[in-house]
Design an enzyme around this catalytic site. Structure first.
Site, PDB file in Angstrom:
ATOM      1  N   ALA A  62     -26.592 -22.309 -60.195  1.00 40.15           N
ATOM      2  CA  ALA A  62     -26.592 -21.275 -61.068  1.00 40.15           C
ATOM      3  C   ALA A  62     -27.919 -20.350 -61.383  1.00 40.15           C
ATOM      4  O   ALA A  62     -28.469 -19.050 -60.771  1.00 40.15           O
ATOM      5  CB  ALA A  62     -25.759 -20.923 -62.643  1.00 40.15           C
ATOM      6  N   GLY A  63     -28.653 -20.477 -62.212  1.00 44.62           N
ATOM      7  CA  GLY A  63     -30.166 -20.060 -62.440  1.00 44.62           C
ATOM      8  C   GLY A  63     -30.580 -20.094 -60.971  1.00 44.62           C
ATOM      9  O   GLY A  63     -31.941 -18.997 -61.671  1.00 44.62           O
ATOM     10  N   GLN A  92     -19.070 -24.513 -61.669  1.00 41.78           N
ATOM     11  CA  GLN A  92     -18.626 -25.986 -62.664  1.00 41.78           C
ATOM     12  C   GLN A  92     -17.735 -25.575 -63.787  1.00 41.78           C
ATOM     13  O   GLN A  92     -17.135 -27.001 -63.747  1.00 41.78           O
ATOM     14  CB  GLN A  92     -20.240 -26.359 -62.872  1.00 41.78           C
ATOM     15  CG  GLN A  92     -20.823 -27.271 -61.420  1.00 41.78           C
ATOM     16  CD  GLN A  92     -21.990 -27.318 -62.332  1.00 41.78           C
ATOM     17  OE1 GLN A  92     -23.082 -27.749 -62.936  1.00 41.78           O
ATOM     18  NE2 GLN A  92     -23.660 -26.712 -61.295  1.00 41.78           N
ATOM     19  N   CYS A 225     -22.773 -27.108 -71.329  1.00 42.91           N
ATOM     20  CA  CYS A 225     -21.224 -27.272 -71.508  1.00 42.91           C
ATOM     21  C   CYS A 225     -21.256 -28.127 -72.972  1.00 42.91           C
ATOM     22  O   CYS A 225     -20.556 -29.474 -72.410  1.00 42.91           O
ATOM     23  CB  CYS A 225     -20.963 -26.993 -70.576  1.00 42.91           C
ATOM     24  SG  CYS A 225     -19.541 -26.135 -71.471  1.00 42.91           S
ATOM     25  N   ASP A 372     -30.933 -24.912 -67.752  1.00 41.96           N
ATOM     26  CA  ASP A 372     -30.397 -25.946 -67.818  1.00 41.96           C
ATOM     27  C   ASP A 372     -32.166 -26.900 -68.574  1.00 41.96           C
ATOM     28  O   ASP A 372     -31.727 -27.314 -69.891  1.00 41.96           O
ATOM     29  CB  ASP A 372     -29.521 -27.037 -67.361  1.00 41.96           C
ATOM     30  CG  ASP A 372     -28.023 -26.427 -67.767  1.00 41.96           C
ATOM     31  OD1 ASP A 372     -27.426 -25.432 -68.247  1.00 41.96           O
ATOM     32  OD2 ASP A 372     -27.219 -27.320 -66.493  1.00 41.96           O
ATOM     33  N   LYS A 380     -27.059 -25.590 -72.892  1.00 40.50           N
ATOM     34  CA  LYS A 380     -26.963 -25.221 -71.744  1.00 40.50           C
ATOM     35  C   LYS A 380     -26.141 -25.407 -70.956  1.00 40.50           C
ATOM     36  O   LYS A 380     -25.193 -26.167 -70.703  1.00 40.50           O
ATOM     37  CB  LYS A 380     -27.288 -27.104 -71.514  1.00 40.50           C
ATOM     38  CG  LYS A 380     -28.662 -27.277 -72.049  1.00 40.50           C
ATOM     39  CD  LYS A 380     -29.502 -28.561 -71.353  1.00 40.50           C
ATOM     40  CE  LYS A 380     -30.300 -28.994 -72.147  1.00 40.50           C
ATOM     41  NZ  LYS A 380     -31.525 -28.224 -72.313  1.00 40.50           N
ATOM     42  N   THR A 381     -26.168 -23.874 -70.655  1.00 37.33           N
ATOM     43  CA  THR A 381     -24.417 -23.238 -70.194  1.00 37.33           C
ATOM     44  C   THR A 381     -24.769 -22.172 -69.048  1.00 37.33           C
ATOM     45  O   THR A 381     -26.068 -21.526 -69.419  1.00 37.33           O
ATOM     46  CB  THR A 381     -23.980 -22.220 -71.201  1.00 37.33           C
ATOM     47  OG1 THR A 381     -24.712 -21.284 -71.788  1.00 37.33           O
ATOM     48  CG2 THR A 381     -22.989 -23.319 -72.922  1.00 37.33           C
ATOM     49  N   CYS A 415     -19.601 -20.982 -75.797  1.00 39.55           N
ATOM     50  CA  CYS A 415     -19.081 -21.714 -75.624  1.00 39.55           C
ATOM     51  C   CYS A 415     -17.631 -21.552 -75.200  1.00 39.55           C
ATOM     52  O   CYS A 415     -17.122 -21.371 -76.537  1.00 39.55           O
ATOM     53  CB  CYS A 415     -19.417 -22.630 -76.280  1.00 39.55           C
ATOM     54  SG  CYS A 415     -19.059 -24.263 -76.477  1.00 39.55           S
TER      55      CYS A 415
HETATM   56  C1  LIG Z   1     -17.173 -29.519 -66.370  1.00 39.03           C
HETATM   57  C2  LIG Z   1     -18.602 -28.264 -66.966  1.00 39.03           C
HETATM   58  C3  LIG Z   1     -18.227 -27.207 -67.978  1.00 39.03           C
HETATM   59  C4  LIG Z   1     -19.190 -26.030 -68.059  1.00 39.03           C
HETATM   60  N1  LIG Z   1     -18.717 -24.900 -68.409  1.00 39.03           N
HETATM   61  C5  LIG Z   1     -19.483 -24.002 -68.752  1.00 39.03           C
HETATM   62  C6  LIG Z   1     -18.595 -23.024 -69.229  1.00 39.03           C
HETATM   63  O1  LIG Z   1     -17.523 -22.631 -69.230  1.00 39.03           O
HETATM   64  N2  LIG Z   1     -19.302 -21.453 -69.637  1.00 39.03           N
HETATM   65  C7  LIG Z   1     -20.748 -21.698 -69.204  1.00 39.03           C
HETATM   66  O2  LIG Z   1     -21.202 -20.549 -69.585  1.00 39.03           O
HETATM   67  N3  LIG Z   1     -21.012 -22.695 -68.638  1.00 39.03           N
HETATM   68  C8  LIG Z   1     -20.678 -23.594 -68.330  1.00 39.03           C
HETATM   69  N4  LIG Z   1     -20.842 -24.630 -67.770  1.00 39.03           N
HETATM   70  C9  LIG Z   1     -22.818 -25.213 -67.733  1.00 39.03           C
HETATM   71  C10 LIG Z   1     -22.568 -24.596 -66.122  1.00 39.03           C
HETATM   72  O3  LIG Z   1     -22.309 -24.567 -65.109  1.00 39.03           O
HETATM   73  C11 LIG Z   1     -24.495 -24.879 -66.639  1.00 39.03           C
HETATM   74  O4  LIG Z   1     -24.804 -24.774 -67.602  1.00 39.03           O
HETATM   75  C12 LIG Z   1     -25.340 -24.051 -65.194  1.00 39.03           C
HETATM   76  O5  LIG Z   1     -24.724 -24.231 -64.055  1.00 39.03           O
HETATM   77  C13 LIG Z   1     -26.999 -23.847 -65.626  1.00 39.03           C
HETATM   78  O6  LIG Z   1     -27.248 -23.715 -64.009  1.00 39.03           O
HETATM   79  P1  LIG Z   1     -28.384 -24.812 -63.779  1.00 39.03           P
HETATM   80  O7  LIG Z   1     -28.904 -23.303 -62.649  1.00 39.03           O
HETATM   81  O8  LIG Z   1     -29.425 -25.088 -64.991  1.00 39.03           O
HETATM   82  O9  LIG Z   1     -28.285 -25.449 -63.144  1.00 39.03           O
HETATM   83  P2  LIG Z   1     -27.072 -26.198 -61.862  1.00 39.03           P
HETATM   84  O10 LIG Z   1     -26.436 -24.950 -61.995  1.00 39.03           O
HETATM   85  O11 LIG Z   1     -26.628 -27.696 -61.987  1.00 39.03           O
HETATM   86  O12 LIG Z   1     -28.442 -25.791 -60.365  1.00 39.03           O
HETATM   87  C14 LIG Z   1     -28.943 -27.491 -59.778  1.00 39.03           C
HETATM   88  C15 LIG Z   1     -29.371 -27.009 -59.016  1.00 39.03           C
HETATM   89  O13 LIG Z   1     -30.807 -28.168 -59.082  1.00 39.03           O
HETATM   90  C16 LIG Z   1     -31.105 -28.589 -57.714  1.00 39.03           C
HETATM   91  N5  LIG Z   1     -31.258 -29.347 -57.479  1.00 39.03           N
HETATM   92  C17 LIG Z   1     -32.072 -31.161 -58.768  1.00 39.03           C
HETATM   93  N6  LIG Z   1     -32.599 -31.297 -58.507  1.00 39.03           N
HETATM   94  C18 LIG Z   1     -33.596 -30.565 -58.240  1.00 39.03           C
HETATM   95  C19 LIG Z   1     -34.771 -31.354 -57.598  1.00 39.03           C
HETATM   96  N7  LIG Z   1     -35.450 -32.081 -57.368  1.00 39.03           N
HETATM   97  N8  LIG Z   1     -35.892 -30.111 -56.735  1.00 39.03           N
HETATM   98  C20 LIG Z   1     -34.365 -29.165 -55.836  1.00 39.03           C
HETATM   99  N9  LIG Z   1     -33.246 -29.065 -56.287  1.00 39.03           N
HETATM  100  C21 LIG Z   1     -33.028 -29.673 -57.186  1.00 39.03           C
HETATM  101  C22 LIG Z   1     -29.107 -29.153 -58.268  1.00 39.03           C
HETATM  102  O14 LIG Z   1     -28.915 -29.865 -56.722  1.00 39.03           O
HETATM  103  C23 LIG Z   1     -28.353 -27.833 -58.239  1.00 39.03           C
HETATM  104  O15 LIG Z   1     -28.235 -27.166 -57.801  1.00 39.03           O
HETATM  105  C24 LIG Z   1     -20.249 -25.789 -67.491  1.00 39.03           C
HETATM  106  C25 LIG Z   1     -20.349 -27.518 -66.865  1.00 39.03           C
HETATM  107  C26 LIG Z   1     -19.637 -28.135 -66.217  1.00 39.03           C
HETATM  108  C27 LIG Z   1     -20.084 -29.505 -65.348  1.00 39.03           C
END
Ligand SMILES: Cc1cc2nc3c(=O)[nH]c(=O)nc-3n(C[C@H](O)[C@H](O)[C@H](O)COP(=O)(O)OP(=O)(O)OC[C@H]3O[C@@H](n4cnc5c(N)ncnc54)[C@H](O)[C@@H]3O)c2cc1C
Length: 472
Positions: A62-63, A92, A225, A372, A380-381, A415
């Site tokens: 997402a981020g 997710q 989350c 996150d 962390k959402t 949340c």
């Molecule tokens: C069950 C569940 C319910 C949720 N409900 C909600 C909700 O209702 N509302 C809400 O706002 N949020 C919710 N979330 C949280 C939300 O999905 C996350 O906060 C969001 O996806 C964070 O984005 P991100 O990019 O930080 O992490 P992610 O979306 O997890 O992406 C991280 C990415 O980094 C990649 N990565 C990891 N390590 C490496 C590396 N070394 N090199 C390159 N790439 C790498 C991974 O493959 C992944 O694709 C929920 C999550 C879950 C699991």
């Protein structure tokens, strides 16, 4: 529409609709949903900035995707590389809806090919290590990638193996489930599907006259989350309650309260009281599972008071279970945790050391964080990541222009707690307290049917078509 009439409606149409459709329809309120949709205004397109420098974005969740979309729309002729192993992109938040029979597994699967345009260089690998002192990182393939600016968006990794006796492979067997189970690198999300099967097995047991005990855990580490453990608890309890099937539910949390805001905590306590046979054990952290004997071991810390005074004590508590829903301990991914980019001590130890307002690294001024991975004192959402994206992008561009960083993140997180089917408590808050996005719904602790409709039907298309394209 109140919950009872929404339920009646859903049961009435159940003959014509699938069970899944009926679960979705609980709480329908199209007028309110339209109001909400209209209250969310897409960000206005901005004039392109002519800045130079190679930007590398690490992570394609997402981020990472939102960071890319915002930077690409703001910079003319951008030089952006995204390092993302995953072609499949998982929505997710939908995992909870799969686990409770509202969505099907395919509903949350998206494709990064639809989000990453041709003018962005996409390396389908992941970083093994980051050398921030020399502005480069090394991929698993061994290739070195240099950058002028780095955006870290690597999210979180799960550690089922930190619980003694448990492996990831045990989930789905012997009464064990976990909605979180997924492999973000491969883009697979088994957690939702396995938990839905698990709930059906629990239902079948109660129907067969057994009185099973279901335990739902929450660990001591930060988790993504923070509301998801309780979302699972209440929806599973409501699912059985609607079928007149009472069972024992125990919520075990390493924390000391149900939520961080007083009025939301009160509403959640009210929710718990509405389910016969539900209780909470605070300060209980799951440390071991005896998979074969179905015993869960907890590290319990408590205050003991006697005539000598009060002291902190700890002991191991063992609870038998028939069904155990596990939320695993979580940490940043190894490449980040092992780098010089993280907090060395304190409660954010191991997480990316960014300024909580500007999202710029506190020591490496060409490094920014989103999502996150950020070591900031807020949730962390995906909702936080959406608010990070435009702020981080504008500040990164200012850094490229050697200008002052003016954009400030207010700590927004969200949340969507689900006390029962058909209603959501949309707990939106930031560094300074509640931040309701619908101004006339000031009390964020009120469960609303309209938020259910918004979450089930509208949020996913908004995520896919607006947020992932930097339009919101
Ligand atoms: C069950 C569940 C319910 C949720 N409900 C909600 C909700 O209702 N509302 C809400 O706002 N949020 C919710 N979330 C949280 C939300 O999905 C996350 O906060 C969001 O996806 C964070 O984005 P991100 O990019 O930080 O992490 P992610 O979306 O997890 O992406 C991280 C990415 O980094 C990649 N990565 C990891 N390590 C490496 C590396 N070394 N090199 C390159 N790439 C790498 C991974 O493959 C992944 O694709 C929920 C999550 C879950 C699991």
């Amino acid at each position: 529409m109140d919950k009872e009439s929404s339920l009646n409606k859903s049961l009435h149409v159940q003959n014509k609709l699938s069970r899944r459709d009926a679960l979705k329809l609980m709480g329908i309120s199209p007028i309110a949903a339209t109001v909400i949709a209209n209250s969310v205004t897409p960000i206005e397109a901005e004039a392109s900035t002519n800045v130079k420098g190679k930007i590398v974005i690490l992570g394609g969740g997402a981020g990472g995707i939102m960071a890319m979309a915002h930077l690409r729309s703001k910079i003319s002729n951008p030089d952006i590389t995204i390092i993302a192993p995953n072609e499949i992109h998982l929505y997710q938040p939908g995992q909870v809806f799969i686990a409770t029979g509202v969505y099907e597994a395919d509903d949350i699967i998206m494709n990064n090919n639809d989000f990453i345009p041709d003018d962005i260089k996409w390396i389908k690998d992941e970083a093994k290590s980051i050398d921030a002192d020399n502005n480069k990182l090394t991929l698993r393939s061994g290739e070195e990638i240099a950058y002028d600016y780095l955006v870290v968006a690597t999210g979180i990794q799960y550690h089922y193996e930190w619980i003694k006796g448990l492996t990831k492979e045990d989930i789905g067997t012997n009464g064990l489930s976990s909605v979180y189970l997924s492999d973000l690198e491969k883009g697979t999300a088994q957690g939702g599907t396995l938990s839905w099967k698990w709930l059906n097995a629990l239902e079948a047991d109660v129907q067969a006259g057994k009185k099973p005990r279901a335990i739902f855990t929450q660990p001591s580490t930060p988790i993504k989350c923070g509301g998801a453990p309780q979302k699972m608890l209440y929806l599973c309890a409501d699912y059985l309650k609607e079928r007149q099937l009472h069972t024992e539910f125990i919520f075990t949390t390493a924390g000391a309260s149900l939520f961080s805001l007083g009025n939301v905590t009160k509403e959640l306590q009210k929710t718990q009281n509405s389910y016969e046979g539900m209780s909470t054990k605070f300060k209980h952290n799951l440390i071991e599972v005896n998979v074969a004997d179905k015993k869960a071991h907890f590290h319990y810390i408590y205050e003991h008071t006697d005539e000598w005074g009060t002291e902190s004590r700890e002991e191991e508590v063992i609870l038998d279970y028939d069904y155990l829903h596990i939320v695993p301990p979580m940490s940043p991914v190894d490449a980040v945790r092992d780098s010089t980019l993280v907090w060395k001590e304190g409660r954010a130890k191991g997480w990316l050391e960014v300024d909580k307002f500007t999202l710029q690294h506190r020591h490496y001024q060409n490094v920014f964080g989103i999502g996150d991975v950020c070591g900031i004192p807020m949730g962390k959402t995906g909702g936080s990541a959406r608010h990070h994206a435009p702020i981080m992008a504008k500040n990164l561009i200012s850094a490229m222009q050697k200008k002052e960083l003016k954009e400030k993140f207010d700590g927004y997180t969200v949340c969507p707690l689900k006390p029962r089917y058909g209603e959501i408590i949309m707990a939106e808050f930031g560094y300074d307290g509640p931040m309701p996005s619908v101004p006339f719904w000031k009390d964020i602790s009120v469960p609303r049917a309209s938020w259910w409709i918004f979450d089930v039907y509208m949020l996913k298309p908004m995520y896919q078509h607006l947020m992932m394209r930097g339009l919101m």
